[in-house]
Write an enzyme that holds these catalytic residues in place. Structure first.
Site, PDB file in Angstrom:
ATOM      1  N   PHE A 153      26.072  -7.029  23.343  1.00  0.00           N
ATOM      2  CA  PHE A 153      25.651  -8.327  22.806  1.00  0.00           C
ATOM      3  C   PHE A 153      24.147  -8.459  22.611  1.00  0.00           C
ATOM      4  O   PHE A 153      23.674  -9.518  22.235  1.00  0.00           O
ATOM      5  CB  PHE A 153      26.157  -9.458  23.724  1.00  0.00           C
ATOM      6  CG  PHE A 153      27.652  -9.451  23.882  1.00  0.00           C
ATOM      7  CD1 PHE A 153      28.469  -9.648  22.782  1.00  0.00           C
ATOM      8  CD2 PHE A 153      28.237  -9.211  25.120  1.00  0.00           C
ATOM      9  CE1 PHE A 153      29.855  -9.624  22.909  1.00  0.00           C
ATOM     10  CE2 PHE A 153      29.618  -9.185  25.256  1.00  0.00           C
ATOM     11  CZ  PHE A 153      30.437  -9.394  24.154  1.00  0.00           C
ATOM     12  N   ASP A 211      14.795  -5.650  26.062  1.00  0.00           N
ATOM     13  CA  ASP A 211      13.975  -5.675  27.267  1.00  0.00           C
ATOM     14  C   ASP A 211      14.758  -6.242  28.462  1.00  0.00           C
ATOM     15  O   ASP A 211      14.549  -5.836  29.598  1.00  0.00           O
ATOM     16  CB  ASP A 211      12.716  -6.516  27.031  1.00  0.00           C
ATOM     17  CG  ASP A 211      11.779  -5.852  26.020  1.00  0.00           C
ATOM     18  OD1 ASP A 211      11.820  -4.611  25.905  1.00  0.00           O
ATOM     19  OD2 ASP A 211      11.016  -6.567  25.346  1.00  0.00           O
ATOM     20  N   ARG A 324      15.549 -16.560  17.430  1.00  0.00           N
ATOM     21  CA  ARG A 324      15.361 -17.693  18.357  1.00  0.00           C
ATOM     22  C   ARG A 324      13.930 -17.762  18.858  1.00  0.00           C
ATOM     23  O   ARG A 324      13.405 -18.847  19.123  1.00  0.00           O
ATOM     24  CB  ARG A 324      16.334 -17.581  19.540  1.00  0.00           C
ATOM     25  CG  ARG A 324      16.075 -16.405  20.507  1.00  0.00           C
ATOM     26  CD  ARG A 324      17.249 -16.243  21.456  1.00  0.00           C
ATOM     27  NE  ARG A 324      17.065 -15.206  22.461  1.00  0.00           N
ATOM     28  CZ  ARG A 324      17.278 -13.913  22.285  1.00  0.00           C
ATOM     29  NH1 ARG A 324      17.649 -13.485  21.086  1.00  0.00           N
ATOM     30  NH2 ARG A 324      17.111 -13.042  23.263  1.00  0.00           N
TER      31      ARG A 324
HETATM   32  C1  LIG Z   1       0.848 -17.223  14.373  1.00  0.00           C
HETATM   33  C2  LIG Z   1       1.672 -16.060  14.760  1.00  0.00           C
HETATM   34  C3  LIG Z   1       1.590 -15.828  16.220  1.00  0.00           C
HETATM   35  C4  LIG Z   1       2.320 -14.593  16.665  1.00  0.00           C
HETATM   36  C5  LIG Z   1       1.969 -14.251  18.070  1.00  0.00           C
HETATM   37  C6  LIG Z   1       2.752 -13.069  18.518  1.00  0.00           C
HETATM   38  C7  LIG Z   1       2.450 -12.637  19.882  1.00  0.00           C
HETATM   39  C8  LIG Z   1       3.634 -11.819  20.329  1.00  0.00           C
HETATM   40  C9  LIG Z   1       3.454 -11.210  21.660  1.00  0.00           C
HETATM   41  C10 LIG Z   1       4.788 -10.823  22.143  1.00  0.00           C
HETATM   42  C11 LIG Z   1       4.735 -10.278  23.520  1.00  0.00           C
HETATM   43  C12 LIG Z   1       6.111  -9.882  23.888  1.00  0.00           C
HETATM   44  C13 LIG Z   1       6.272  -9.489  25.303  1.00  0.00           C
HETATM   45  C14 LIG Z   1       7.687  -9.149  25.541  1.00  0.00           C
HETATM   46  C15 LIG Z   1       8.541 -10.005  26.051  1.00  0.00           C
HETATM   47  C16 LIG Z   1       9.987  -9.660  26.224  1.00  0.00           C
HETATM   48  O1  LIG Z   1      10.204  -9.195  27.507  1.00  0.00           O
HETATM   49  C17 LIG Z   1      10.831 -10.902  26.008  1.00  0.00           C
HETATM   50  C18 LIG Z   1      12.319 -10.600  26.073  1.00  0.00           C
HETATM   51  O2  LIG Z   1      12.683  -9.738  25.070  1.00  0.00           O
HETATM   52  P1  LIG Z   1      14.239  -9.387  24.740  1.00  0.00           P
HETATM   53  O3  LIG Z   1      14.879 -10.632  24.180  1.00  0.00           O
HETATM   54  O4  LIG Z   1      14.946  -8.997  26.016  1.00  0.00           O
HETATM   55  O5  LIG Z   1      14.207  -8.253  23.759  1.00  0.00           O
HETATM   56  N1  LIG Z   1      10.509 -11.463  24.718  1.00  0.00           N
HETATM   57  C19 LIG Z   1       9.840 -12.630  24.608  1.00  0.00           C
HETATM   58  C20 LIG Z   1       9.470 -13.047  23.228  1.00  0.00           C
HETATM   59  O6  LIG Z   1       9.560 -13.325  25.543  1.00  0.00           O
HETATM   60  N1  LIG Z   2      28.269  -7.559  28.423  1.00  0.00           N
HETATM   61  C1  LIG Z   2      27.335  -8.506  28.527  1.00  0.00           C
HETATM   62  N2  LIG Z   2      27.643  -9.818  28.289  1.00  0.00           N
HETATM   63  C2  LIG Z   2      26.698 -10.774  28.349  1.00  0.00           C
HETATM   64  N3  LIG Z   2      25.399 -10.529  28.660  1.00  0.00           N
HETATM   65  C3  LIG Z   2      25.047  -9.260  28.903  1.00  0.00           C
HETATM   66  C4  LIG Z   2      25.977  -8.200  28.848  1.00  0.00           C
HETATM   67  N4  LIG Z   2      25.329  -7.041  29.126  1.00  0.00           N
HETATM   68  C5  LIG Z   2      24.042  -7.374  29.358  1.00  0.00           C
HETATM   69  N5  LIG Z   2      23.846  -8.703  29.228  1.00  0.00           N
HETATM   70  C6  LIG Z   2      22.616  -9.500  29.370  1.00  0.00           C
HETATM   71  O1  LIG Z   2      22.138  -9.837  28.066  1.00  0.00           O
HETATM   72  C7  LIG Z   2      20.763 -10.163  28.137  1.00  0.00           C
HETATM   73  C8  LIG Z   2      20.024  -9.813  26.872  1.00  0.00           C
HETATM   74  O2  LIG Z   2      20.137  -8.462  26.632  1.00  0.00           O
HETATM   75  P1  LIG Z   2      19.140  -7.559  25.790  1.00  0.00           P
HETATM   76  O3  LIG Z   2      19.857  -6.257  25.621  1.00  0.00           O
HETATM   77  O4  LIG Z   2      17.811  -7.513  26.390  1.00  0.00           O
HETATM   78  O5  LIG Z   2      19.093  -8.274  24.359  1.00  0.00           O
HETATM   79  P2  LIG Z   2      17.987  -9.228  23.702  1.00  0.00           P
HETATM   80  O6  LIG Z   2      16.791  -8.380  23.447  1.00  0.00           O
HETATM   81  O7  LIG Z   2      18.616  -9.689  22.437  1.00  0.00           O
HETATM   82  O8  LIG Z   2      17.696 -10.329  24.657  1.00  0.00           O
HETATM   83  C9  LIG Z   2      20.235  -9.414  29.337  1.00  0.00           C
HETATM   84  O9  LIG Z   2      19.632 -10.325  30.194  1.00  0.00           O
HETATM   85  C10 LIG Z   2      21.456  -8.771  29.983  1.00  0.00           C
HETATM   86  O10 LIG Z   2      21.452  -8.993  31.379  1.00  0.00           O
END
Ligand SMILES: CCCCCCCCCCCCC/C=C/[C@@H](O)[C@H](COP(=O)(O)O)NC(C)=O
Ligand SMILES: Nc1ncnc2c1ncn2[C@@H]1O[C@H](COP(=O)(O)OP(=O)(O)O)[C@@H](O)[C@H]1O
Ligand SMILES: [Ca+2]
Length: 550
Positions: A153, A211, A324
């Site tokens: 997902f 992440d 999002r």
């Molecule tokens: C006017 C335009 C401004 C743009 C500013 C952009 C700055 C972007 C800096 C991003 C830093 C990201 C650090 C990473 C965080 C991830 O751990 C977290 C979770 O990522 P995931 O959903 O698991 O892939 N993502 C966010 C956006 O909090």
């Molecule tokens: N099978 C699953 N169903 C629902 N959530 C899950 C499942 N496997 C992992 N996750 C959770 O989904 C969240 C988002 O996963 P991630 O792979 O980082 O995607 P994204 O970058 O879109 O947030 C993580 O916090 C993880 O713990």
């Protein structure tokens, strides 16, 4: 280090033959380090044209060979069309083998290239395959058996397909076997790693997701290692035991900043190739505690204020996928909240550089290889009170109103911001860059954000300061849980925290933000953070400075 005798040995030619490659005669040779082939010029051609054309030679590092296979080998990973072509080829040239190897392309992307050679006899063909495989088996850093977790997902929900279509076929070519677990719920991978998985049989763990999914693998592996070594994670001063298994990241999430900042691109095939050749990139891990209770680990961003609010809002919009973050980003920007609090931190030693020194962490980074002296260690283990006796440059305290407090343990580069939150932060130096963005106008904050996307220095503002730290603490000033906008008229008492900017008309503002810890929300605002140098290793090598083309 290899001595002269060892050097000569490694230069020794193991095999050298005349082979046929793309209907052209070539001289092919293999030693311990390289596989080379060079087109052989036809004498008659040279004489008739009067000019000798330069014959091209190709060099492939043995360490970058993925595998070698006989052409007639059945290959079910290939399409029907390719299988038919292979059959026709093997009928024409019966004694042929194919070498699969890493090819560097644009923007740090790697591809698996192949070159086919036909030999004058079946024996010669067998010899090439056997000798090359022998050399590959000497590369002990390569994983043979992997444990793979797929989040179906994550990101655009393509994790399973990405693994099956892009990664599994290359693992098969490299002779890697993989046990695959498709997760059924959040924390499935973490729990399985912490208590159930028989880790002895694996050479690494692979995470297919974003992440958040990486964070699960990190928590599972680190907890397992501490449990096995009887280290108590709840003690903020505990010296954590490094994890032995390396982690590979196949990017299939929303931000994928850990993959981007350690490999240079978010590309599943590139990641698979770094895993196959057995790359190793050590990485710092931050531990986060609230008093004497362990909360979480972080490898990328710990963000309070702006990034905390973005994450908290975006969780309600998961159905939107990666978009999002854009929507919640705009919303948090318009709300323009600020938060009062006290940040105290232990600065890193001067020899570890400065967040504004423009020395980026790259493949073979010298700052990350710097060994900590015993005096540095002593200084680090001392608490706030006794630290002053150990060193004059001890804990520093800053009180203020902050729009954002960000601790970047690495650059946090991602496609949204290719240079990252702290472009000069290091992956494995034992420090994090602490960025404090004080209360400022919306326009100024916009200018600061915009600089994350261009070449201007985002720290060059009067309201931004940045420190390279080994540890830090944060204490929000006001324990009051929630206040509404119209209450900001209340008389200011000492310790009373007004709300975000007065003109805000969007969501009600709270006195506290929450921490965004690698994409997970923490439930405490008061936290203590320590950087643990090189606690884990990834199947990566850091970003290569220049594309080495072969
Ligand atoms: C006017 C335009 C401004 C743009 C500013 C952009 C700055 C972007 C800096 C991003 C830093 C990201 C650090 C990473 C965080 C991830 O751990 C977290 C979770 O990522 P995931 O959903 O698991 O892939 N993502 C966010 C956006 O909090
Ligand atoms: N099978 C699953 N169903 C629902 N959530 C899950 C499942 N496997 C992992 N996750 C959770 O989904 C969240 C988002 O996963 P991630 O792979 O980082 O995607 P994204 O970058 O879109 O947030 C993580 O916090 C993880 O713990
Ligand atoms: Ca670091």
């Amino acid at each position: 280090m290899t001595g002269p005798a060892e050097d000569t040995k490694s230069q020794l030619t193991l095999l050298s033959s005349k082979l046929l490659h793309q209907h052209q005669a070539v001289e092919a040779a293999l030693n311990r380090h390289v596989f080379v082939w060079k087109e052989i010029e036809e004498k008659s051609q040279k004489r008739s044209s009067g000019i000798s054309k330069t014959s091209r030679s190709h060099i492939v590092q043995v360490s970058e060979i993925v595998g070698i296979h006989k052409v007639e080998d059945e290959d079910h990973t290939k399409s029907k069309w390719d299988q038919k072509k292979t059959l026709q080829f093997s009928q024409l040239f019966p004694n042929a083998f194919t070498v699969f190897y890493v090819k560097r392309t644009k923007n740090h992307r790697w591809r698996c290239n192949e070159a086919t050679f036909s030999c004058s006899s079946a024996e010669l063909c067998e010899q090439w395959i056997q000798v090359t495989r022998e050399q590959l088996s000497l590369l002990t850093n390569r994983p043979k058996r992997l444990l793979v977790y797929i989040n179906p997902f994550g990101g655009k929900r393509r994790g399973k397909r990405i693994y099956e279509e892009k990664v599994a076929p290359v693992f098969q070519q490299a002779g890697i076997s993989a046990d695959v677990i498709v997760t059924e719920r959040a924390n499935h991978a973490r729990d399985h790693l912490t208590t159930e998985a028989n880790l002895q049989q694996y050479d690494g763990v692979v995470c297919v997701g974003g992440d958040g999914m990486f964070s699960e693998i990190l928590h599972g592996l680190v907890a397992r290692t501490q449990n096995d070594n009887k280290v108590d994670q709840n003690r903020p001063d505990a010296e954590l035991k490094p994890c032995m298994l390396r982690i590979g990241i196949i990017p299939a999430g929303s931000t994928d900043c850990i993959c981007f900042a350690t490999v240079g691109t978010n590309d599943p095939v590139t990641s698979a190739l770094h895993i196959i050749i057995g790359d190793s990139q050590p990485m710092d891990v931050c531990s986060v505690h609230h008093n004497d209770v362990f909360l979480r680990y972080s490898v990328s961003l710990l963000g309070y204020g702006f990034y905390g609010d973005v994450l908290a809002d975006s969780e309600k919009k998961r159905w939107l996928g990666p978009a999002r973050y854009d929507l919640s980003g705009v919303k948090a920007f318009l709300c323009h909240n600020y938060y009062k609090g006290t940040v105290s931190f232990l600065p890193a030693e001067d020899n570890l550089g400065h967040p504004r020194d423009k020395l980026q962490c790259r493949f073979g980074c010298s700052i990350c290889q710097h060994k900590q002296s015993s005096k540095d260690k002593l200084r680090e283990t001392a608490d706030e009170e006794t630290a002053a006796e150990v060193s004059s440059s001890s804990w520093k305290v800053i009180c203020g109103k902050f729009i954002a407090i960000n601790a970047a343990n690495m650059s946090c580069a991602c496609p949204r911001s290719p240079k990252g939150l702290s472009p000069s932060a290091h992956l494995a130096d034992g420090t994090a860059d602490l960025i404090l963005v004080r209360k400022c106008s919306r326009l100024d904050f916009f200018r600061h954000l915009l600089r994350h996307t261009n070449t201007d220095d985002q720290f060059d503002h009067s309201f931004v300061e940045v420190h390279r730290v080994r540890k830090f603490h944060f204490e929000p000033l006001d324990p009051q849980p929630l206040l509404l906008e119209n209450q900001s008229e209340l008389p200011k008492k000492p310790g009373f925290c007004p709300l975000g900017s007065a003109q805000t008309t969007c969501i009600p503002s709270a006195a506290h933000s929450s921490w965004n810890c690698d994409g997970e929300i923490l439930h405490h605002a008061a936290i203590q953070v320590s950087v643990h140098r090189q606690l884990i290793r990834l199947f990566a090598r850091g970003i290569e400075e220049q594309q080495q083309r072969v």
